[in-house]
Motif scaffolding. Sequence first.
Motif, PDB file in Angstrom:
ATOM      1  N   GLN A  95       0.492   3.724  -7.874  1.00  0.00           N
ATOM      2  CA  GLN A  95      -0.988   3.033  -7.969  1.00  0.00           C
ATOM      3  C   GLN A  95      -1.830   3.846  -8.313  1.00  0.00           C
ATOM      4  N   GLU A  96      -1.371   4.968  -7.830  1.00  0.00           N
ATOM      5  CA  GLU A  96      -2.973   5.959  -8.064  1.00  0.00           C
ATOM      6  C   GLU A  96      -3.261   6.292  -9.344  1.00  0.00           C
ATOM      7  N   ASN A 149       0.496  -1.101   0.259  1.00  0.00           N
ATOM      8  CA  ASN A 149      -0.034   0.013   0.041  1.00  0.00           C
ATOM      9  C   ASN A 149       1.375   1.169   0.230  1.00  0.00           C
ATOM     10  N   ASP A 159      -1.175  -6.001  -4.793  1.00  0.00           N
ATOM     11  CA  ASP A 159      -2.053  -5.351  -3.962  1.00  0.00           C
ATOM     12  C   ASP A 159      -3.150  -5.442  -4.516  1.00  0.00           C
ATOM     13  N   LYS A 160      -4.461  -5.913  -3.383  1.00  0.00           N
ATOM     14  CA  LYS A 160      -6.095  -6.164  -3.749  1.00  0.00           C
ATOM     15  C   LYS A 160      -6.844  -4.613  -4.202  1.00  0.00           C
ATOM     16  N   SER A 161      -6.996  -4.127  -3.739  1.00  0.00           N
ATOM     17  CA  SER A 161      -7.536  -2.522  -4.635  1.00  0.00           C
ATOM     18  C   SER A 161      -6.875  -2.247  -6.197  1.00  0.00           C
ATOM     19  N   ASN A 191      -4.001   3.855 -11.146  1.00  0.00           N
ATOM     20  CA  ASN A 191      -5.801   3.207 -10.740  1.00  0.00           C
ATOM     21  C   ASN A 191      -6.857   5.261 -11.772  1.00  0.00           C
ATOM     22  N   ASN A 239      -7.797  -3.333  -9.235  1.00  0.00           N
ATOM     23  CA  ASN A 239      -8.553  -4.296  -9.879  1.00  0.00           C
ATOM     24  C   ASN A 239      -8.158  -4.099 -11.715  1.00  0.00           C
TER      25      ASN A 239
END
Length: 132
Positions: A68-69, A55, A97-99, A72, A101
């Motif tokens: 990661q942001e 994270n 990381d699960k977020s 996404n 997708n």
Amino acid sequence: EKTSKAPPVTILVTKSPYSTELASGAVAFASACAHAGILTRVIFMEEGIYAVTGNHRVPPDSSVYTIQELINAVAGSENLHFFAFTPSFQKRGIAKDKSLNAVLDIGYPGLGKIFFYPPGNVQAEHQRVLVF
């Protein structure tokens, strides 16, 4: 679904996400290619796998985005696909990381398919592969 004559771009992100700006540069470049109508695939592998692990955080008052942001934010763009090479996770004993997708797991068969079989909606005889 329209057909593109532009050769697809496949970007291999192989470096750790924060030691250099290569990983975020790769995502930004991929987003620009996709926006220009080019089928673009980003594959996180080797040390690049850390971009999609854990994270990531920045200080609350920072104007910087984490990798990661960034993923996404551009995920879901037409022509842009993200993958994480599962053997790189297994070798390091870590997980995605699960977020995230939008980042699909891919193994050797999927990697082979990307490298050796042209996508159905592209009429190019070759593709461009970039390593970051």
